[in-house]
Design a protein around this motif. Sequence first.
Motif, short mmCIF file in Angstrom:
data_model
loop_
_atom_site.label_atom_id
_atom_site.label_comp_id
_atom_site.label_asym_id
_atom_site.label_seq_id
_atom_site.Cartn_x
_atom_site.Cartn_y
_atom_site.Cartn_z
N THR A 66 0.82 -1.21 0.00
CA THR A 66 0.00 0.00 0.00
C THR A 66 0.85 1.27 0.00
OG1 THR A 66 -0.15 0.01 2.43
CG2 THR A 66 -1.86 -1.19 1.22
N ARG A 67 2.16 1.12 0.07
CA ARG A 67 3.04 2.29 0.08
C ARG A 67 3.51 2.61 -1.34
NH1 ARG A 67 7.20 1.13 5.17
NH2 ARG A 67 5.61 0.51 6.71
N ARG B 274 3.67 2.12 -7.15
CA ARG B 274 2.46 2.71 -6.59
C ARG B 274 1.26 1.91 -7.10
NH1 ARG B 274 3.61 6.69 -10.65
NH2 ARG B 274 1.93 6.83 -12.22
N ASP B 275 0.23 1.85 -6.25
CA ASP B 275 -1.02 1.18 -6.60
C ASP B 275 -0.80 -0.26 -7.07
OD1 ASP B 275 -2.35 3.58 -6.08
OD2 ASP B 275 -2.05 4.29 -8.14
#
Length: 389
Positions: free
Chosen positions: A213-214, A229-230
């Motif tokens: 999630t980071r 990301r994502d």
Amino acid sequence: MSEILHSPGVLALELSPGATPSSFTLGREAADALARHIADDLLRLLPAERDGAGADQADLLVLGALYDSVQLLHPGWPLFAGLSELAHHSQALAGAEGGRIVAFGSHAGAMPGDALQPLVSDPPSPLLLVPWTFSAPEALATDLGARMESVFMAKGEAGRATADFLMRTLGVRLEHARYLTRHDLCALICSQLEHAGYSALWQMLEFALLYPTRSGEASTARGQKLVFRDGAVHCALPVYADWAAAFGAGRSREERVTDYAGWLFELRQYVALLGAHGVAVRFDGDAGATSLPAQRLAEPDPSLPPPTLFSHEARGLGVVVISVAQIAPDRRVRLLAHAWPLDQAGFDVGLPQFAARYGASEQLVRLGGIELDATADDLAVTLPGPAMH
């Protein structure tokens, strides 16, 4: 069964150079026997303590198969998740006091579920892993997990009986057989990748495996910026003009061609390795609509002849860029787009899609190298001879 109730680990087998196991799956009886050996080792390494429970008080779940670290290190840890799911529907073997031993082997070489079937490389990896996990109430699982982290790296060697059983069953010699936690395994693979010059790859995998999630970023040895990301790794399109602006200063035309090919080769390696670990790569600015990442420059001009596909090539890499262009009657070249085949599957699927997107034939006109414009600052298409054939 909740994830927090599991303390997973692996039995890591380092094979002698050139060794290949007779099988990468264990039949049910062999899997049961291995699980008992593992249970004995874990009881020796994690005995009951006055202020903490021992290994024999938790259920032990074992997958009777050998996996490459690439297959095990996937986001969400699907092999461990599959092992836990199987335990819901299993019959336990007779275990030690307080805990069950549950082993899952193969039937006719097939594991119980396609996702649990080992993916065997050629040649096979010299490091193969047998996944297992403790399953227990939260307090016990947490306590065992903490003890595993402190014990395995210091004295996690498998017992002689376990190693002998595996060598007889698999028909190979083992250099080492030792127990690792998931964090131990991650530290080992991190060290190997950094030593091989793939520090940025590990940084992306670390986010995907441990911190999904980071967000975070890293740069490869050749200066490609990767951003996690994502749940995916993002990078810019491998546009030659952008590469030349960032890295081309002071390089001759020939050096630019060679170095850009090396930059694309590194990108191909990262796409392949991340894909093998189940991590998707997304290209920011991708024109989309095909399996090839593409840079759109212009739409086709209906007053000109249909577009043609041209292939830029590099020694040892084959086609590295596909340019689509329209050729005017006066032989002016109108470039419409560039696309990058980063693997064979993408090329096989993406080339027909790319051709259809621009109304071009799938036939490639080979340029014989990476063609650059007069200033060597951008890609170009040079027409062969006085007329096209």
